[in-house]
Each structure stands twice: as C-alpha cells, then as structure tokens.
Design a protein around this motif. Sequence first.
Motif, PDB file in Angstrom:
ATOM      1  N   PHE A  48      24.532   1.949  -1.379  1.00 36.28           N
ATOM      2  CA  PHE A  48      25.688   2.835  -1.265  1.00 36.28           C
ATOM      3  C   PHE A  48      25.852   3.240   0.198  1.00 36.28           C
ATOM      4  O   PHE A  48      24.896   3.689   0.825  1.00 36.28           O
ATOM      5  N   PRO A  81      29.658  -0.290  -2.617  1.00 34.93           N
ATOM      6  CA  PRO A  81      30.445   0.946  -2.660  1.00 34.93           C
ATOM      7  C   PRO A  81      30.396   1.720  -1.346  1.00 34.93           C
ATOM      8  O   PRO A  81      29.342   1.834  -0.719  1.00 34.93           O
ATOM      9  N   LEU A  83      31.485   5.505  -0.084  1.00 42.50           N
ATOM     10  CA  LEU A  83      31.917   6.836  -0.494  1.00 42.50           C
ATOM     11  C   LEU A  83      32.292   7.617   0.750  1.00 42.50           C
ATOM     12  O   LEU A  83      31.525   7.626   1.723  1.00 42.50           O
ATOM     13  N   THR A  94      32.476  13.332  -4.140  1.00 41.66           N
ATOM     14  CA  THR A  94      32.361  11.895  -4.394  1.00 41.66           C
ATOM     15  C   THR A  94      31.834  11.698  -5.816  1.00 41.66           C
ATOM     16  O   THR A  94      31.422  12.646  -6.468  1.00 41.66           O
ATOM     17  N   ASP A  95      31.813  10.454  -6.253  1.00 41.53           N
ATOM     18  CA  ASP A  95      31.240  10.154  -7.565  1.00 41.53           C
ATOM     19  C   ASP A  95      29.858   9.509  -7.429  1.00 41.53           C
ATOM     20  O   ASP A  95      29.430   8.778  -8.311  1.00 41.53           O
ATOM     21  N   LEU A  96      29.157   9.819  -6.344  1.00 41.32           N
ATOM     22  CA  LEU A  96      27.840   9.226  -6.106  1.00 41.32           C
ATOM     23  C   LEU A  96      26.891   9.487  -7.273  1.00 41.32           C
ATOM     24  O   LEU A  96      26.243   8.557  -7.773  1.00 41.32           O
ATOM     25  N   ASP A  98      27.505  10.139 -10.402  1.00 46.43           N
ATOM     26  CA  ASP A  98      27.921   9.360 -11.573  1.00 46.43           C
ATOM     27  C   ASP A  98      27.574   7.880 -11.416  1.00 46.43           C
ATOM     28  O   ASP A  98      27.091   7.243 -12.354  1.00 46.43           O
ATOM     29  N   GLN A  99      27.835   7.341 -10.229  1.00 50.22           N
ATOM     30  CA  GLN A  99      27.523   5.928 -10.003  1.00 50.22           C
ATOM     31  C   GLN A  99      26.021   5.658 -10.128  1.00 50.22           C
ATOM     32  O   GLN A  99      25.617   4.640 -10.695  1.00 50.22           O
ATOM     33  N   LYS A 102      25.159   5.843 -13.883  1.00 46.91           N
ATOM     34  CA  LYS A 102      25.682   4.668 -14.593  1.00 46.91           C
ATOM     35  C   LYS A 102      24.836   3.431 -14.323  1.00 46.91           C
ATOM     36  O   LYS A 102      24.677   2.570 -15.189  1.00 46.91           O
ATOM     37  N   ALA A 103      24.292   3.330 -13.109  1.00 44.87           N
ATOM     38  CA  ALA A 103      23.444   2.184 -12.743  1.00 44.87           C
ATOM     39  C   ALA A 103      21.984   2.404 -13.137  1.00 44.87           C
ATOM     40  O   ALA A 103      21.125   1.583 -12.823  1.00 44.87           O
TER      41      ALA A 103
END
Length: 185
Positions: A48, A81, A83, A94-96, A98-99, A102-103
């Motif tokens: 990221f 990605p 951010l 940011t959606d850090l 969540d990402q 999810k991973a």
Amino acid sequence: MTESRALILIDIQKGFDDPVWGARNNPQAEANAARLLTHWRANDWPVFHVQHLSVTPGSPLNPTGGAIDFKPEVTPLAEEPVLTKNVNSAFIGTDLEDQLHKARITAVVICGLTTPHCVSTTTRMAANLGFQVTLPHDACAAFTGNANAGWRASDGPTAEEIHTAALDHLNGEFAHVCTTDEVMA
C-alpha cells in the motif's frame, strides 16, 4: 514472513527534498524502502502506497505547486493501491483499515517519511486497531524542522536525535523497531 503481512510506504514523495524541512538524517531511507518494496513485489505480497496531499498553501506537499509525486525508487505499479490523505494518519479519511481487513492482513511493515509525524501516527493507529507493526528504522527518516520557525533555539535536537526519540516512543508498545535486513530475513 507470511502473506498476512502488508508493506505500507508512507509519503515517500519528492516534496520532502525541499530545504524547508531542515536538516535530515538517514539518506538511505528511500533505498531501504525500495529494497523492501522489491522484496514484497518478488513475493507477491500486499503493498500500500500512501501519498500526503497537504491543504496548507505553499507546502511542498500541496497539490497546487508542490512536488507530490512519489520518488522514483518507490513509484507504485498500476495494480498497487495508492491512498491519499491530508492528515498524519494513513487511516484517517482513507479505506486503509477496510482494505487490510478484506485482505486478511494481521501485520504491517511501515516505512517512509517522516518518522516523528506520519510514520509515527500511522504506526500508533495501526497498533491501536490491532495490527502487529514492524518498523524498519533505516527505511524512515526525520528532519530538524524549519530552522527559521523562531520557537526553538538553533541548538535544538538533530534530525538523528528526533528520529531516535520517535522510534524509542514506538518500540515495544506500538511496534517492533528493527532494520530492513531483519524484516527481509
């Protein structure tokens, strides 16, 4: 190293080459961050990139007239990605988080610029959010700050002292501080 670990590169941008930041320590920080990035890519592990877009007029990191591009040695690939943020933490706005969830990421390696600011804030938040954090000190750097700010005597702490103090505050409670070589071993 497991696949549940991600690399987060914080604000390794051309704007940090501006002399307004003051004297700097660790001129090898970007090269070490690039070594980590190469290692992560070779293993197809999650990466990221975080980019600071300052809202302060005249800032070297302001999108209007600043140097916001990533430094060449850590330029993101199209599939990696990116951010963007305008505060110290890569988790705010940011959606850090969540990402990462999810991973199924449970641990992160954080490096970048600058140690006492965005690296420290992101490290603290990552730990508070439950991630195991590793911080390679030789892939981060600090500055003395603007010597013309007027609030501090010219004999204030060096960039290395600021860097070391920030790391000391993080080590143990928020992160495991080590070297790039140790992360890659």
